[in-house]
Design an enzyme around this catalytic site. Structure first.
Site, PDB file in Angstrom:
ATOM      1  CE  LYS A  54      -4.038  -2.182   2.333  1.00 52.31           C
ATOM      2  NZ  LYS A  54      -4.555  -2.547   3.587  1.00 52.31           N
ATOM      3  CD  GLN A  98      -4.103  -4.478   6.376  1.00 51.46           C
ATOM      4  OE1 GLN A  98      -3.898  -3.442   5.721  1.00 51.46           O
ATOM      5  NE2 GLN A  98      -4.102  -5.623   5.828  1.00 51.46           N
ATOM      6  CG  ASP A 121     -10.254  -0.130   4.957  1.00 49.61           C
ATOM      7  OD1 ASP A 121     -10.146  -0.446   3.990  1.00 49.61           O
ATOM      8  OD2 ASP A 121      -9.615  -0.027   5.957  1.00 49.61           O
TER       9      ASP A 121
HETATM   10  N1  GUN Z   1      -7.483  -6.603   5.807  1.00 52.84           N
HETATM   11  C1  GUN Z   1      -7.534  -7.454   4.865  1.00 52.84           C
HETATM   12  N2  GUN Z   1      -8.168  -6.799   3.768  1.00 52.84           N
HETATM   13  C2  GUN Z   1      -8.306  -5.444   4.360  1.00 52.84           C
HETATM   14  C3  GUN Z   1      -8.850  -4.343   3.945  1.00 52.84           C
HETATM   15  O1  GUN Z   1      -9.438  -4.194   2.758  1.00 52.84           O
HETATM   16  N3  GUN Z   1      -8.689  -3.157   4.714  1.00 52.84           N
HETATM   17  C4  GUN Z   1      -8.433  -3.322   5.990  1.00 52.84           C
HETATM   18  N4  GUN Z   1      -8.089  -2.236   6.607  1.00 52.84           N
HETATM   19  N5  GUN Z   1      -7.579  -4.435   6.479  1.00 52.84           N
HETATM   20  C5  GUN Z   1      -7.679  -5.647   5.570  1.00 52.84           C
END
Ligand code: GUN
Length: 288
Positions: A54, A98, A121
């Site tokens: 990311k 996350q 998100d």
């Molecule tokens: N963990 C797995 N997929 C995601 C996601 O799309 N966003 C976040 N914040 N954590 C994740």
């Protein structure tokens, strides 16, 4: 019939290129550089890989990346304090915590502390509500990526029967809402659904998001259906080598489906690309 192999990697590149153009325009017109803050609590190795990707991709498209790594013992109070400061920071337009979080932290509690205008998100209940009422949500990145992939092979979704296997807050539920907003007839299936193969065989659009390796077999698929495989499962192949597979038996699906996403290279790469698109959108809204 051999199905179209939907190329998530190529489409993600296109989305990232469009985001980079949008970032440059926003800088030129408003002097604003979109900023994404990523918060990682603990040392989950898979999460560390996601977060590294990311950060790399955020910077590659001209945005600022803010990176906060907290120890696995971080208290609720100190995590919420950090989120409050990110909520108030004008250079931060998107905040991503996350998941999963360590067991002593309640994900819902943490997500609800994020300013919905920075919730790129799309997990905050304010954004969930906007999505289900056809408002102005930030849409969760994986389903948003799936919808873009679907539209590339199936521009007219209205009236089609979509079956979504999986009812998670991250994928299944928001995917169902997106398909409903496109006027599909939507069925959400899950682990307690009776005759899952029979139900799936009725689907013009089949989305698998259950986390069970190669669960969807060829005879679960209606001939010509579009199959979107959100699963990312690590298994050992016959030679004892570790490899990634989806929730769909891809090779078998190729002979029945009209179009199918591979794993890796399907919805996976689209997720981060859509996160970047959401962050650009949050920055644009902040100056509107
Ligand atoms: N963990 C797995 N997929 C995601 C996601 O799309 N966003 C976040 N914040 N954590 C994740």
């Amino acid at each position: 019939m051999t199905a179209i192999r939907i190329d998530g990697k190529a489409m993600a590149e296109q989305v990232r290129a469009d985001v980079a153009t949008g970032v440059a325009e926003l800088k030129a017109t408003h002097g604003v550089t979109p900023g994404l803050a990523v918060v990682l609590v603990g040392e989950d190795p898979a999460s560390e890989v996601y977060v590294r990707n990311k950060i790399k991709q955020t910077e590659a498209c001209g945005m600022t990346s803010f990176h906060h790594v907290l120890s696995k013992d971080t208290t609720r109070e100190s995590l919420l304090r950090l989120i409050r400061s990110l909520n108030e920071d004008p250079e931060v337009h998107g905040i991503l915590v996350q998941l999963p979080l360590p067991g002593h932290l309640d994900a819902k509690d943490v997500i609800e502390s994020i300013d919905p205008a920075k919730d790129v998100d799309g997990f905050h209940t304010a954004n969930v509500g906007e999505l289900w009422t056809e408002g102005q949500p930030f849409v969760p990145c994986t389903p948003l990526g799936c919808l873009k992939l679907l539209k590339s092979v199936c521009p007219d979704i209205a009236g089609k029967h979509a079956v979504v296997i999986g009812r998670s807050n991250i994928v299944g539920r928001p995917m169902a809402a997106l398909l409903l907003n496109e006027s599909a007839t939507v069925t959400i299936a899950h682990s307690k659904t009776d005759d899952l193969p029979g139900l799936c065989r009725q689907a013009d659009i089949l989305v698998a998001a259950v986390g069970r390796p190669q669960m969807v077999k060829a005879d679960w698929i209606k001939p010509g259906a579009v199959v979107l495989d959100v699963g990312i499962n690590r298994i050992e192949d016959d030679a004892g080598q570790s490899k990634l597979v989806g929730d769909v038996d891809f090779d078998a699906a190729l002979s029945v489906a009209g179009a199918v996403t591979p794993v890796p290279g399907g919805p996976g790469p689209m997720t981060i690309a859509c996160l970047l698109a959401n962050t650009l959108e949050a920055a644009k809204r902040s100056v509107a």
